[in-house]
Design a protein around this motif. Structure first.
Motif, PDB file in Angstrom:
ATOM      1  N   LEU A   1       0.824  -1.204   0.000  1.00 41.70           N
ATOM      2  CA  LEU A   1       0.000   0.000   0.000  1.00 41.70           C
ATOM      3  C   LEU A   1       0.850   1.243   0.000  1.00 41.70           C
ATOM      4  O   LEU A   1       0.588   2.222  -0.700  1.00 41.70           O
ATOM      5  N   PHE A   2       1.942   1.244   0.727  1.00 41.04           N
ATOM      6  CA  PHE A   2       2.845   2.390   0.783  1.00 41.04           C
ATOM      7  C   PHE A   2       3.474   2.634  -0.599  1.00 41.04           C
ATOM      8  O   PHE A   2       3.618   3.782  -1.048  1.00 41.04           O
ATOM      9  N   THR A   3       3.818   1.586  -1.271  1.00 35.11           N
ATOM     10  CA  THR A   3       4.434   1.709  -2.607  1.00 35.11           C
ATOM     11  C   THR A   3       3.454   2.306  -3.587  1.00 35.11           C
ATOM     12  O   THR A   3       3.811   3.170  -4.402  1.00 35.11           O
ATOM     13  N   ILE A   4       2.187   1.879  -3.537  1.00 31.44           N
ATOM     14  CA  ILE A   4       1.170   2.408  -4.455  1.00 31.44           C
ATOM     15  C   ILE A   4       0.938   3.884  -4.204  1.00 31.44           C
ATOM     16  O   ILE A   4       0.873   4.689  -5.135  1.00 31.44           O
ATOM     17  N   ILE A   5       0.801   4.222  -2.880  1.00 35.03           N
ATOM     18  CA  ILE A   5       0.566   5.635  -2.540  1.00 35.03           C
ATOM     19  C   ILE A   5       1.740   6.498  -3.001  1.00 35.03           C
ATOM     20  O   ILE A   5       1.578   7.582  -3.557  1.00 35.03           O
TER      21      ILE A   5
ATOM     22  N   SER B   1       3.817   5.956  -5.434  1.00 33.31           N
ATOM     23  CA  SER B   1       3.842   6.044  -6.902  1.00 33.31           C
ATOM     24  C   SER B   1       2.844   7.059  -7.398  1.00 33.31           C
ATOM     25  O   SER B   1       3.123   7.850  -8.308  1.00 33.31           O
ATOM     26  N   VAL B   2       1.630   7.062  -6.805  1.00 32.50           N
ATOM     27  CA  VAL B   2       0.596   8.014  -7.213  1.00 32.50           C
ATOM     28  C   VAL B   2       1.031   9.429  -6.932  1.00 32.50           C
ATOM     29  O   VAL B   2       0.857  10.345  -7.721  1.00 32.50           O
ATOM     30  N   VAL B   3       1.630   9.628  -5.741  1.00 31.19           N
ATOM     31  CA  VAL B   3       2.099  10.965  -5.368  1.00 31.19           C
ATOM     32  C   VAL B   3       3.156  11.447  -6.367  1.00 31.19           C
ATOM     33  O   VAL B   3       3.176  12.604  -6.804  1.00 31.19           O
ATOM     34  N   CYS B   4       4.054  10.586  -6.745  1.00 25.85           N
ATOM     35  CA  CYS B   4       5.124  10.964  -7.701  1.00 25.85           C
ATOM     36  C   CYS B   4       4.557  11.344  -9.061  1.00 25.85           C
ATOM     37  O   CYS B   4       4.993  12.332  -9.682  1.00 25.85           O
ATOM     38  N   ILE B   5       3.574  10.578  -9.530  1.00 29.01           N
ATOM     39  CA  ILE B   5       2.977  10.878 -10.845  1.00 29.01           C
ATOM     40  C   ILE B   5       2.279  12.220 -10.820  1.00 29.01           C
ATOM     41  O   ILE B   5       2.416  13.031 -11.748  1.00 29.01           O
TER      42      ILE B   5
END
Length: 284
Positions: free
Chosen positions: A14-18, A20-24
């Motif tokens: 979940l941390f990785t997904i969040i 990644s979204v923040v970076c995009i």
């Protein structure tokens, strides 16, 4: 224990997904970068000059890609019909085209020149002796052969005889024909003196007689042509009749056999000829 491990893995995912979204979101909103084509880039950056490489074809014996191939060593290698050049630092300098046919032509021209000079030298080295023209009618005795007469003396003599032959075209024609046949002109005038007394001007037929004062073909009455024609016939007859003359026989006597039926013709002609020689000198 396994439930605790599963919970940890879910948290990490979940941390990785969040993240990644923040970076995009951050990249899209704050950097303003988006996939663009070269044309879009050119429109947005119209002040930037983009120089594309151009390829030109030149008429030359060199390969069009010659300058793009670096030589393997410092010496420039050659091919059968092309030349691979080294990569020059100053590429803007115009390269001169080289034509191998020029060398071949120069080589052939050099060979031709050497051949020419060799032949010229060989010709010069040979002593060329020009052929002398044979003397025309060399069989004639010396006193019958052509001599340059004193024109003034000859004209004075003819005037003393009131001769029409002193005028033209008669005078010059007799001299010219005599020279052509290598015959002494005084002989021709002597025959005219014997045949027609030098054609006196006061004779009523003087101009007709002057056309044939030698009475060729029997008389001027039967054969009346021109002084050129009659003089040529008379000269040719004299020359031909002298061909078989014995060395101990006088030329006038020998010609008398066929030239005239009068047996005293030769004596009269010889007498007039001697008279002309006494009054007309020869030029040396």
């Amino acid at each position: 224990m396994s439930m605790k491990n599963n919970l940890t893995n879910w948290k990490l995912l979940l941390f990785t997904i969040i993240y990644s979204v923040v970076c995009i979101v951050f990249i899209k909103n704050y950097t303003g970068c988006s996939p663009t084509t070269f044309k879009d880039f050119e429109k947005e950056n119209s002040k930037i000059i983009v120089i594309l490489p151009t390829y030109e074809t030149t008429l030359s014996n060199k390969f069009p890609y010659a300058t793009a191939i670096p030589p393997k060593d410092k010496k420039s290698p050659t091919l059968s019909r092309g030349y691979i050049e080294p990569l020059y630092k100053n590429s803007s300098k115009n390269m001169e085209s080289y034509n191998y046919e020029d060398d071949l032509y120069a080589l052939n021209e050099s060979d031709l020149l050497e051949s020419y000079y060799a032949k010229k030298a060989s010709i010069i080295s040979i002593n060329i002796i020009p052929k002398e023209n044979p003397v025309v009618n060399a069989h004639l005795p010396d006193y019958l052969m052509y001599k340059n007469v004193n024109i003034t003396n000859l004209k004075e003599f003819l005037k003393s005889k009131n001769s029409l032959l002193v005028e033209e075209p008669y005078f010059s024609t007799i001299l010219s024909v005599s020279k052509d046949f290598n015959l002494n002109p005084l002989v021709m005038f002597a025959i005219a003196g014997q045949e027609q007394s030098f054609v006196p001007k006061d004779d009523e037929n003087a101009y007709k007689i002057a056309n044939n004062p030698f009475n060729v073909f029997y008389s001027w009455k039967r054969y009346n042509t021109s002084i050129q024609d009659s003089a040529s016939i008379a000269a040719r007859t004299l020359v031909n009749l002298c061909k078989n003359k014995p060395t101990n026989t006088d030329a006038f006597t020998w010609v008398n056999r066929k030239y005239s039926e009068d047996k005293n013709w030769s004596k009269a002609v010889r007498s007039i000829f001697n008279q002309l020689q006494d009054n007309v000198s020869y030029w040396k």
